[in-house]
Design a protein around this motif. Structure first.
Motif, PDB file in Angstrom:
ATOM      1  N   GLY A 139      53.425 -35.185  15.769  1.00  0.00           N
ATOM      2  CA  GLY A 139      53.760 -33.909  16.384  1.00  0.00           C
ATOM      3  C   GLY A 139      53.963 -32.841  15.334  1.00  0.00           C
ATOM      4  N   SER A 140      53.741 -31.586  15.738  1.00  0.00           N
ATOM      5  CA  SER A 140      53.876 -30.475  14.797  1.00  0.00           C
ATOM      6  C   SER A 140      55.266 -29.856  14.838  1.00  0.00           C
ATOM      7  CB  SER A 140      52.837 -29.391  15.107  1.00  0.00           C
ATOM      8  OG  SER A 140      53.122 -28.775  16.360  1.00  0.00           O
ATOM      9  N   GLY A 141      56.111 -30.280  15.788  1.00  0.00           N
ATOM     10  CA  GLY A 141      57.449 -29.712  15.901  1.00  0.00           C
ATOM     11  C   GLY A 141      58.340 -30.129  14.742  1.00  0.00           C
ATOM     12  N   SER A 142      59.475 -29.464  14.631  1.00  0.00           N
ATOM     13  CA  SER A 142      60.403 -29.752  13.537  1.00  0.00           C
ATOM     14  C   SER A 142      61.731 -30.256  14.096  1.00  0.00           C
ATOM     15  CB  SER A 142      60.631 -28.507  12.677  1.00  0.00           C
ATOM     16  OG  SER A 142      61.045 -27.417  13.495  1.00  0.00           O
ATOM     17  N   GLY A 159      39.128 -29.291  30.921  1.00  0.00           N
ATOM     18  CA  GLY A 159      39.178 -30.510  30.111  1.00  0.00           C
ATOM     19  C   GLY A 159      40.573 -30.951  29.764  1.00  0.00           C
ATOM     20  N   THR A 160      41.585 -30.454  30.513  1.00  0.00           N
ATOM     21  CA  THR A 160      42.974 -30.819  30.264  1.00  0.00           C
ATOM     22  C   THR A 160      43.660 -31.206  31.563  1.00  0.00           C
ATOM     23  OG1 THR A 160      43.965 -28.619  30.614  1.00  0.00           O
ATOM     24  CG2 THR A 160      43.047 -29.077  28.430  1.00  0.00           C
ATOM     25  N   THR A 161      44.840 -31.800  31.413  1.00  0.00           N
ATOM     26  CA  THR A 161      45.746 -32.008  32.543  1.00  0.00           C
ATOM     27  C   THR A 161      47.059 -31.326  32.182  1.00  0.00           C
ATOM     28  OG1 THR A 161      44.734 -34.102  33.180  1.00  0.00           O
ATOM     29  CG2 THR A 161      46.973 -33.701  33.955  1.00  0.00           C
ATOM     30  N   VAL A 162      47.556 -30.497  33.082  1.00  0.00           N
ATOM     31  CA  VAL A 162      48.801 -29.761  32.864  1.00  0.00           C
ATOM     32  C   VAL A 162      49.924 -30.488  33.598  1.00  0.00           C
ATOM     33  CG1 VAL A 162      50.002 -27.567  33.148  1.00  0.00           C
ATOM     34  CG2 VAL A 162      47.541 -27.589  32.639  1.00  0.00           C
ATOM     35  N   VAL A 163      50.953 -30.851  32.832  1.00  0.00           N
ATOM     36  CA  VAL A 163      52.062 -31.637  33.375  1.00  0.00           C
ATOM     37  C   VAL A 163      53.340 -30.809  33.255  1.00  0.00           C
ATOM     38  CG1 VAL A 163      53.307 -33.824  33.260  1.00  0.00           C
ATOM     39  CG2 VAL A 163      50.920 -33.714  32.488  1.00  0.00           C
ATOM     40  N   ARG A 164      54.108 -30.754  34.344  1.00  0.00           N
ATOM     41  CA  ARG A 164      55.388 -30.047  34.320  1.00  0.00           C
ATOM     42  C   ARG A 164      56.511 -31.018  34.664  1.00  0.00           C
ATOM     43  NH1 ARG A 164      51.826 -26.292  36.742  1.00  0.00           N
ATOM     44  NH2 ARG A 164      51.552 -24.418  35.469  1.00  0.00           N
ATOM     45  N   GLY A 165      57.584 -30.926  33.886  1.00  0.00           N
ATOM     46  CA  GLY A 165      58.750 -31.762  34.138  1.00  0.00           C
ATOM     47  C   GLY A 165      59.820 -31.485  33.110  1.00  0.00           C
ATOM     48  N   GLY A 166      61.079 -31.557  33.509  1.00  0.00           N
ATOM     49  CA  GLY A 166      62.173 -31.361  32.565  1.00  0.00           C
ATOM     50  C   GLY A 166      62.199 -29.995  31.928  1.00  0.00           C
ATOM     51  N   GLY A 167      61.648 -28.993  32.609  1.00  0.00           N
ATOM     52  CA  GLY A 167      61.652 -27.642  32.071  1.00  0.00           C
ATOM     53  C   GLY A 167      60.598 -27.370  31.028  1.00  0.00           C
ATOM     54  N   VAL A 168      59.659 -28.303  30.825  1.00  0.00           N
ATOM     55  CA  VAL A 168      58.588 -28.082  29.858  1.00  0.00           C
ATOM     56  C   VAL A 168      57.234 -28.213  30.540  1.00  0.00           C
ATOM     57  CG1 VAL A 168      59.990 -28.953  27.947  1.00  0.00           C
ATOM     58  CG2 VAL A 168      58.423 -30.495  29.126  1.00  0.00           C
ATOM     59  N   GLU A 169      56.234 -27.639  29.897  1.00  0.00           N
ATOM     60  CA  GLU A 169      54.853 -27.772  30.357  1.00  0.00           C
ATOM     61  C   GLU A 169      54.072 -28.445  29.241  1.00  0.00           C
ATOM     62  OE1 GLU A 169      52.559 -24.870  33.038  1.00  0.00           O
ATOM     63  OE2 GLU A 169      51.926 -24.347  30.994  1.00  0.00           O
ATOM     64  N   LEU A 170      53.625 -29.651  29.502  1.00  0.00           N
ATOM     65  CA  LEU A 170      52.841 -30.429  28.544  1.00  0.00           C
ATOM     66  C   LEU A 170      51.379 -30.347  28.945  1.00  0.00           C
ATOM     67  CD1 LEU A 170      52.956 -32.558  26.152  1.00  0.00           C
ATOM     68  CD2 LEU A 170      52.882 -34.310  27.955  1.00  0.00           C
ATOM     69  N   VAL A 171      50.555 -29.904  28.019  1.00  0.00           N
ATOM     70  CA  VAL A 171      49.115 -29.836  28.256  1.00  0.00           C
ATOM     71  C   VAL A 171      48.475 -31.022  27.546  1.00  0.00           C
ATOM     72  CG1 VAL A 171      47.020 -28.459  28.032  1.00  0.00           C
ATOM     73  CG2 VAL A 171      49.240 -27.322  28.348  1.00  0.00           C
ATOM     74  N   VAL A 172      47.878 -31.913  28.316  1.00  0.00           N
ATOM     75  CA  VAL A 172      47.250 -33.113  27.757  1.00  0.00           C
ATOM     76  C   VAL A 172      45.744 -32.894  27.706  1.00  0.00           C
ATOM     77  CG1 VAL A 172      46.904 -35.595  28.014  1.00  0.00           C
ATOM     78  CG2 VAL A 172      49.095 -34.563  28.678  1.00  0.00           C
ATOM     79  N   THR A 183      52.537 -24.059  21.675  1.00  0.00           N
ATOM     80  CA  THR A 183      53.392 -23.765  20.522  1.00  0.00           C
ATOM     81  C   THR A 183      53.473 -24.945  19.560  1.00  0.00           C
ATOM     82  OG1 THR A 183      55.317 -24.433  21.841  1.00  0.00           O
ATOM     83  CG2 THR A 183      54.781 -22.084  21.775  1.00  0.00           C
ATOM     84  N   ASP A 184      53.571 -26.162  20.088  1.00  0.00           N
ATOM     85  CA  ASP A 184      53.593 -27.377  19.263  1.00  0.00           C
ATOM     86  C   ASP A 184      52.547 -28.345  19.777  1.00  0.00           C
ATOM     87  OD1 ASP A 184      55.745 -26.858  17.396  1.00  0.00           O
ATOM     88  OD2 ASP A 184      57.106 -27.013  19.101  1.00  0.00           O
ATOM     89  N   GLY A 195      41.650 -34.955  16.327  1.00  0.00           N
ATOM     90  CA  GLY A 195      41.716 -33.793  17.200  1.00  0.00           C
ATOM     91  C   GLY A 195      43.083 -33.619  17.806  1.00  0.00           C
ATOM     92  N   VAL A 196      43.283 -32.465  18.422  1.00  0.00           N
ATOM     93  CA  VAL A 196      44.514 -32.189  19.151  1.00  0.00           C
ATOM     94  C   VAL A 196      44.444 -32.903  20.496  1.00  0.00           C
ATOM     95  CG1 VAL A 196      45.883 -30.394  20.269  1.00  0.00           C
ATOM     96  CG2 VAL A 196      44.883 -29.981  18.015  1.00  0.00           C
ATOM     97  N   LEU A 197      45.491 -33.661  20.810  1.00  0.00           N
ATOM     98  CA  LEU A 197      45.517 -34.475  22.026  1.00  0.00           C
ATOM     99  C   LEU A 197      46.467 -33.940  23.091  1.00  0.00           C
ATOM    100  CD1 LEU A 197      45.453 -38.013  20.384  1.00  0.00           C
ATOM    101  CD2 LEU A 197      43.524 -36.680  21.240  1.00  0.00           C
ATOM    102  N   ALA A 198      47.427 -33.118  22.704  1.00  0.00           N
ATOM    103  CA  ALA A 198      48.372 -32.565  23.672  1.00  0.00           C
ATOM    104  C   ALA A 198      49.166 -31.456  22.996  1.00  0.00           C
ATOM    105  CB  ALA A 198      49.315 -33.652  24.197  1.00  0.00           C
ATOM    106  N   GLY A 199      49.910 -30.718  23.792  1.00  0.00           N
ATOM    107  CA  GLY A 199      50.778 -29.688  23.251  1.00  0.00           C
ATOM    108  C   GLY A 199      51.744 -29.200  24.310  1.00  0.00           C
ATOM    109  N   ILE A 200      52.778 -28.522  23.860  1.00  0.00           N
ATOM    110  CA  ILE A 200      53.785 -27.958  24.755  1.00  0.00           C
ATOM    111  C   ILE A 200      53.687 -26.440  24.694  1.00  0.00           C
ATOM    112  CG2 ILE A 200      56.274 -27.541  25.033  1.00  0.00           C
ATOM    113  CD1 ILE A 200      56.750 -30.444  24.397  1.00  0.00           C
ATOM    114  N   ARG A 201      53.748 -25.807  25.862  1.00  0.00           N
ATOM    115  CA  ARG A 201      53.767 -24.345  25.890  1.00  0.00           C
ATOM    116  C   ARG A 201      54.868 -23.863  26.827  1.00  0.00           C
ATOM    117  NH1 ARG A 201      47.900 -23.718  28.840  1.00  0.00           N
ATOM    118  NH2 ARG A 201      48.518 -24.197  30.985  1.00  0.00           N
TER     119      ARG A 201
END
Length: 201
Positions: A139-142, A159-172, A183-184, A195-201
């Motif tokens: 992960g790129s987060g700190s 080409g992605t799946t957008v997942v929402r839960g726990g107040g975050v949006e994870l793009v897979v 952002t991360d 390659g990039v496999l997922a991220g949080i926005r």
């Protein structure tokens, strides 16, 4: 730590994917994919197997998170990839990881830098030894705080799946190479690719 048994699985993971992939909006090509690599996460409760396969046939590289459970996941019938018989663990229900809050929580934790992929321990004939993973992720987060995720909703978006839960949006990322604005990130590497496999926005 992910404990991996020397076992037979019927149908195999790739056979399950061959039946499941044609129904995905982001999939094109021959569903008889080959495995390029895989990585695992830890379930803190030690109950759910968490693995993501990097696969390819005659089309693009695909990222397919899966979870393995010893009983059905309530409310997730639409996300069942299939069932398989494991010679050591018995019947396993295999789900799309994007719809399983345990996989999503683990992935989000790694993205924000509060966790890492699981150490793989291979068990055979009563012996255990460490196995190098065929794919690595980071992960790129700190060291941000891991979100608490106990329920998720998800939908495919190109080409992605957008997942929402726990107040975050994870793009897979499903189709590796699909660009995402986040952002991360979770970045993976395997033999012959990365390659990039997922991220949080």
């Amino acid at each position: 730590m992910a404990l991996i048994h020397s076992a037979t699985i019927s149908p195999t993971k790739l056979e399950l994917l061959a039946a499941w992939l044609p129904g995905r909006s982001w999939f094109t090509g021959d569903p008889n994919v080959r495995r390029l690599g895989a990585y695992r996460f830890d379930d803190p409760a030690g109950e759910v197997g968490l693995e993501a396969l990097i696969v390819r046939s005659d089309g693009p590289v695909l990222h397919t998170p899966l979870t393995y459970r010893d009983a059905p996941l309530a409310g997730a019938d639409d996300f069942l990839v299939g069932t398989t018989e494991h010679s050591v663990l018995g019947k396993r229900w295999v789900y799309d990881g994007c719809a399983d809050p345990v996989w999503v929580a683990a992935a989000a934790s790694v993205v924000v830098g509060d966790g890492g992929q699981a150490e793989e321990i291979f068990a055979t004939d009563g012996q255990q030894q460490r196995r190098e993973p065929s794919a690595t992720v980071a992960g790129s987060g700190s060291a941000g705080r891991s979100p608490v995720i106990d329920a998720v909703t998800c939908h495919d978006d190109g080409g992605t799946t957008v997942v929402r839960g726990g107040g975050v949006e994870l793009v897979v990322v499903r189709v590796v190479g699909t660009e995402i604005s986040v952002t991360d990130t979770l970045t993976g590497a395997w033999s012959g690719g990365s390659g990039v496999l997922a991220g949080i926005r």
